[in-house]
Design a protein around this motif. Structure first.
Motif, PDB file in Angstrom:
ATOM      1  N   LYS A  40      18.709  37.895 -80.023  1.00 42.47           N
ATOM      2  CA  LYS A  40      18.056  37.115 -81.064  1.00 42.47           C
ATOM      3  C   LYS A  40      17.524  35.810 -80.470  1.00 42.47           C
ATOM      4  N   GLU A  41      16.340  35.427 -80.901  1.00 43.12           N
ATOM      5  CA  GLU A  41      15.746  34.170 -80.429  1.00 43.12           C
ATOM      6  C   GLU A  41      16.585  32.980 -80.875  1.00 43.12           C
ATOM      7  N   ILE A  42      16.609  31.947 -80.017  1.00 43.98           N
ATOM      8  CA  ILE A  42      17.212  30.686 -80.444  1.00 43.98           C
ATOM      9  C   ILE A  42      16.137  29.648 -80.746  1.00 43.98           C
ATOM     10  N   GLY A  43      14.904  29.917 -80.303  1.00 42.59           N
ATOM     11  CA  GLY A  43      13.842  28.950 -80.557  1.00 42.59           C
ATOM     12  C   GLY A  43      12.512  29.401 -79.981  1.00 42.59           C
ATOM     13  N   ILE A  44      11.500  28.536 -80.139  1.00 45.90           N
ATOM     14  CA  ILE A  44      10.132  28.822 -79.698  1.00 45.90           C
ATOM     15  C   ILE A  44       9.628  27.658 -78.845  1.00 45.90           C
ATOM     16  N   ILE A  45       8.888  27.999 -77.793  1.00 47.98           N
ATOM     17  CA  ILE A  45       8.320  26.990 -76.891  1.00 47.98           C
ATOM     18  C   ILE A  45       6.938  26.541 -77.378  1.00 47.98           C
ATOM     19  N   SER A  46       6.725  25.230 -77.387  1.00 47.33           N
ATOM     20  CA  SER A  46       5.388  24.654 -77.549  1.00 47.33           C
ATOM     21  C   SER A  46       4.998  24.075 -76.197  1.00 47.33           C
ATOM     22  N   SER A  47       3.895  24.531 -75.642  1.00 50.54           N
ATOM     23  CA  SER A  47       3.492  24.089 -74.305  1.00 50.54           C
ATOM     24  C   SER A  47       1.990  23.835 -74.271  1.00 50.54           C
ATOM     25  N   PRO A  48       1.489  23.218 -73.209  1.00 53.10           N
ATOM     26  CA  PRO A  48       0.038  22.968 -73.108  1.00 53.10           C
ATOM     27  C   PRO A  48      -0.728  24.174 -72.583  1.00 53.10           C
ATOM     28  N   TYR A  49      -0.088  25.354 -72.558  1.00 59.42           N
ATOM     29  CA  TYR A  49      -0.719  26.562 -72.031  1.00 59.42           C
ATOM     30  C   TYR A  49      -0.901  27.590 -73.146  1.00 59.42           C
ATOM     31  N   PRO A  50      -1.962  27.478 -73.936  1.00 60.26           N
ATOM     32  CA  PRO A  50      -2.157  28.430 -75.023  1.00 60.26           C
ATOM     33  C   PRO A  50      -2.566  29.808 -74.542  1.00 60.26           C
ATOM     34  N   GLN A  51      -3.005  29.915 -73.289  1.00 64.86           N
ATOM     35  CA  GLN A  51      -3.404  31.193 -72.716  1.00 64.86           C
ATOM     36  C   GLN A  51      -2.672  31.430 -71.399  1.00 64.86           C
ATOM     37  N   ARG A  52      -2.551  32.703 -71.043  1.00 63.17           N
ATOM     38  CA  ARG A  52      -1.907  33.019 -69.758  1.00 63.17           C
ATOM     39  C   ARG A  52      -2.738  32.486 -68.594  1.00 63.17           C
ATOM     40  N   ALA A  53      -4.073  32.584 -68.710  1.00 63.97           N
ATOM     41  CA  ALA A  53      -4.952  32.018 -67.683  1.00 63.97           C
ATOM     42  C   ALA A  53      -4.805  30.499 -67.700  1.00 63.97           C
ATOM     43  N   GLY A  54      -4.453  29.933 -66.564  1.00 59.70           N
ATOM     44  CA  GLY A  54      -4.257  28.489 -66.491  1.00 59.70           C
ATOM     45  C   GLY A  54      -2.809  28.080 -66.541  1.00 59.70           C
ATOM     46  N   CYS A  55      -1.915  29.029 -66.808  1.00 56.90           N
ATOM     47  CA  CYS A  55      -0.478  28.728 -66.802  1.00 56.90           C
ATOM     48  C   CYS A  55       0.004  28.762 -65.349  1.00 56.90           C
ATOM     49  N   PRO A  56       0.701  27.730 -64.863  1.00 57.51           N
ATOM     50  CA  PRO A  56       1.105  27.707 -63.449  1.00 57.51           C
ATOM     51  C   PRO A  56       2.053  28.843 -63.109  1.00 57.51           C
ATOM     52  N   ARG A  57       1.978  29.331 -61.863  1.00 58.05           N
ATOM     53  CA  ARG A  57       2.831  30.452 -61.464  1.00 58.05           C
ATOM     54  C   ARG A  57       4.289  30.022 -61.315  1.00 58.05           C
ATOM     55  N   GLN A  58       4.519  28.731 -61.081  1.00 58.61           N
ATOM     56  CA  GLN A  58       5.867  28.166 -61.040  1.00 58.61           C
ATOM     57  C   GLN A  58       5.816  26.797 -61.718  1.00 58.61           C
ATOM     58  N   GLY A  59       6.744  26.549 -62.625  1.00 51.18           N
ATOM     59  CA  GLY A  59       6.729  25.298 -63.366  1.00 51.18           C
ATOM     60  C   GLY A  59       6.886  24.064 -62.500  1.00 51.18           C
ATOM     61  N   LEU A  60       7.670  24.175 -61.428  1.00 47.67           N
ATOM     62  CA  LEU A  60       7.920  23.006 -60.578  1.00 47.67           C
ATOM     63  C   LEU A  60       6.674  22.579 -59.805  1.00 47.67           C
ATOM     64  N   LEU A  61       5.625  23.415 -59.837  1.00 46.99           N
ATOM     65  CA  LEU A  61       4.361  23.031 -59.208  1.00 46.99           C
ATOM     66  C   LEU A  61       3.520  22.170 -60.142  1.00 46.99           C
ATOM     67  N   ALA A  62       3.962  22.031 -61.391  1.00 47.39           N
ATOM     68  CA  ALA A  62       3.239  21.199 -62.368  1.00 47.39           C
ATOM     69  C   ALA A  62       4.259  20.377 -63.149  1.00 47.39           C
ATOM     70  N   MET A  63       4.898  19.460 -62.451  1.00 48.89           N
ATOM     71  CA  MET A  63       5.997  18.693 -63.048  1.00 48.89           C
ATOM     72  C   MET A  63       5.544  17.678 -64.083  1.00 48.89           C
ATOM     73  N   SER A  64       4.248  17.390 -64.160  1.00 48.74           N
ATOM     74  CA  SER A  64       3.767  16.433 -65.157  1.00 48.74           C
ATOM     75  C   SER A  64       3.499  17.087 -66.510  1.00 48.74           C
ATOM     76  N   SER A  65       3.559  18.416 -66.536  1.00 43.98           N
ATOM     77  CA  SER A  65       3.299  19.113 -67.797  1.00 43.98           C
ATOM     78  C   SER A  65       4.545  19.080 -68.681  1.00 43.98           C
ATOM     79  N   ARG A  66       4.325  18.914 -69.974  1.00 42.84           N
ATOM     80  CA  ARG A  66       5.431  18.803 -70.926  1.00 42.84           C
ATOM     81  C   ARG A  66       5.475  19.999 -71.862  1.00 42.84           C
TER      82      ARG A  66
END
Length: 389
Positions: A40-66
């Motif tokens: 069961k889900e515990i929650g939902i993510i809100s991120s600056p990546y509304p599409q898969r295209a443009g989402c970084p392959r590793q989060g630590l490569l874009a540490m300024s993103s919230r």
């Protein structure tokens, strides 16, 4: 009469033994067959990546993103007590945008029906639990592997036998946020503010696990394929004056809230840094020219939150490639895009807003646009709907 009692007693014993054997057989079948586990889900993510295209392959490569994890009401806020004592956390999530059936055997339904008939003659019903759906995409071509085929379980591809993923993020804050609910009532929701997360907006989360020092593998013991550790990062990201000005204007107007505040000037630099970190990884797909210069007079676009970022990739005098961000503007969508896609949905909303404005109305949307979420009618914050003309 005594004989009758003995006969009844023997009959009861036989019935009892028959039931016990049946129960044992059922238990063995359950243990021997494939078992599905419902999470069961515990929650939902809100991120600056509304599409898969443009989402970084590793989060630590874009540490300024919230990003923000909003907990469901069924999860008590006390579950997050002391989480802020950790710097990082593992996020267990679902790859919810996988195309339905991708990687699964197209003949699964027919095979399952056949297995049902077979089970009648063999007495084996372990194949009738859905386990006959075979995952056929055993090998894939990772974008950075140069065309090499790799076993899917030796990659981090979202297309897996189980569409579950794990990602590392930095914990910024555990707090509450006001959310507008039904009939415009303000409700407080428990949230976790995260940085450096590589998940698409709307991703369902199943669990959080604190990151520990013991999670680190000593460098002398760490081994990865050469294509994983290859350095393909662009040498630099340049910004045009217009693009920088556009970002500042969009941030100050509140287009990036709640991820980036309109009132804090320094967060404008964080937005610029986040976009630079994403573009520096060359977010283009292989068929879009990843690893090569952008064709003359052509550009590539990605979406960052509610912004469209237009850039080119160039190389000068044989040097390592660099990117030039030409323009950043509010995302207007594209009504000519494939129906149901993110860009199409945004375009339809902008059309609805323009139609309402002509009538002196201002539309406030109840739900954000999210890729993979399609609805016949556009819901408004007050619970009513707006039908497009």
């Amino acid at each position: 009469q005594l004989k009758r009692q003995v006969k009844n007693l023997n009959s009861e014993r036989k019935d009892s033994k028959r039931k016990q054997d049946s129960s044992t057989s059922t238990a063995k079948n359950v243990l021997s067959s494939t078992t599905d586990y419902v999470m069961k889900e515990i929650g939902i993510i809100s991120s600056p990546y509304p599409q898969r295209a443009g989402c970084p392959r590793q989060g630590l490569l874009a540490m300024s993103s919230r990003s923000i994890l909003t907990l469901h009401d069924s999860i008590a806020k006390e579950c997050l007590d002391d989480l802020e004592e950790y710097s990082h956390v593992w996020v267990i999530f679902q790859f919810h945008l996988n195309p339905i059936g991708k990687g699964k055997d197209k003949n699964a339904a027919r095979n399952q029906k056949s297995n049902k008939h077979t089970s009648k003659s063999t007495g084996n019903d372990s194949q009738c639990d859905g386990s006959s759906t075979k995952f056929t995409a055993s090998k894939i071509k990772p974008p950075r592997a140069g065309g090499k085929k790799v076993g899917v379980l030796a990659t981090r591809s979202p297309h897996r036998p189980n569409n579950i993923g794990i990602s590392l993020a930095m914990v910024e804050e555990v707090t509450t946020m006001n959310v507008v609910g039904a009939k415009n009532k303000i409700r407080k929701k428990t949230i976790v503010k995260l940085k450096g997360l590589d998940l698409v907006d709307g991703t369902p989360v199943y669990d959080l696990k604190p990151y520990l020092p013991l999670d680190i593998v000593p460098k002398e013991m760490l081994k990865t394929p050469s294509w994983v550790s290859a350095d393909d990062q662009l040498s630099a990201v340049e910004w045009s004056g217009e693009a920088r000005s556009n970002v500042r204007q969009c941030q100050r107007s509140g287009l990036l809230e709640p991820l980036y505040s309109a009132k804090i000037e320094q967060e404008n630099d964080e937005v610029i840094n986040a976009i630079s970190e994403i573009v520096s990884q060359d977010p283009r797909a292989q068929h879009e020219g990843r690893g090569h210069d952008t064709r003359e007079m052509s550009t590539y676009e990605i979406t960052f939150s509610t912004l469209r970022v237009k850039f080119q990739v160039k190389s000068l005098m044989g040097e390592k490639k660099h990117a030039v961000i030409l323009r950043v503007s509010p995302d207007e969508g594209d009504i000519s895009a494939q129906p149901g896609s993110y860009q199409h949905s945004v375009g339809m909303r902008r059309k609805a807003e323009a139609e309402a404005l002509e009538k002196g109305l201002n539309l406030i949307w109840k739900y954000p646009v999210r890729e993979g979420v399609t609805s016949g009618l556009l819901k408004l914050r007050d619970g009513s709907t707006h039908k497009l003309s």
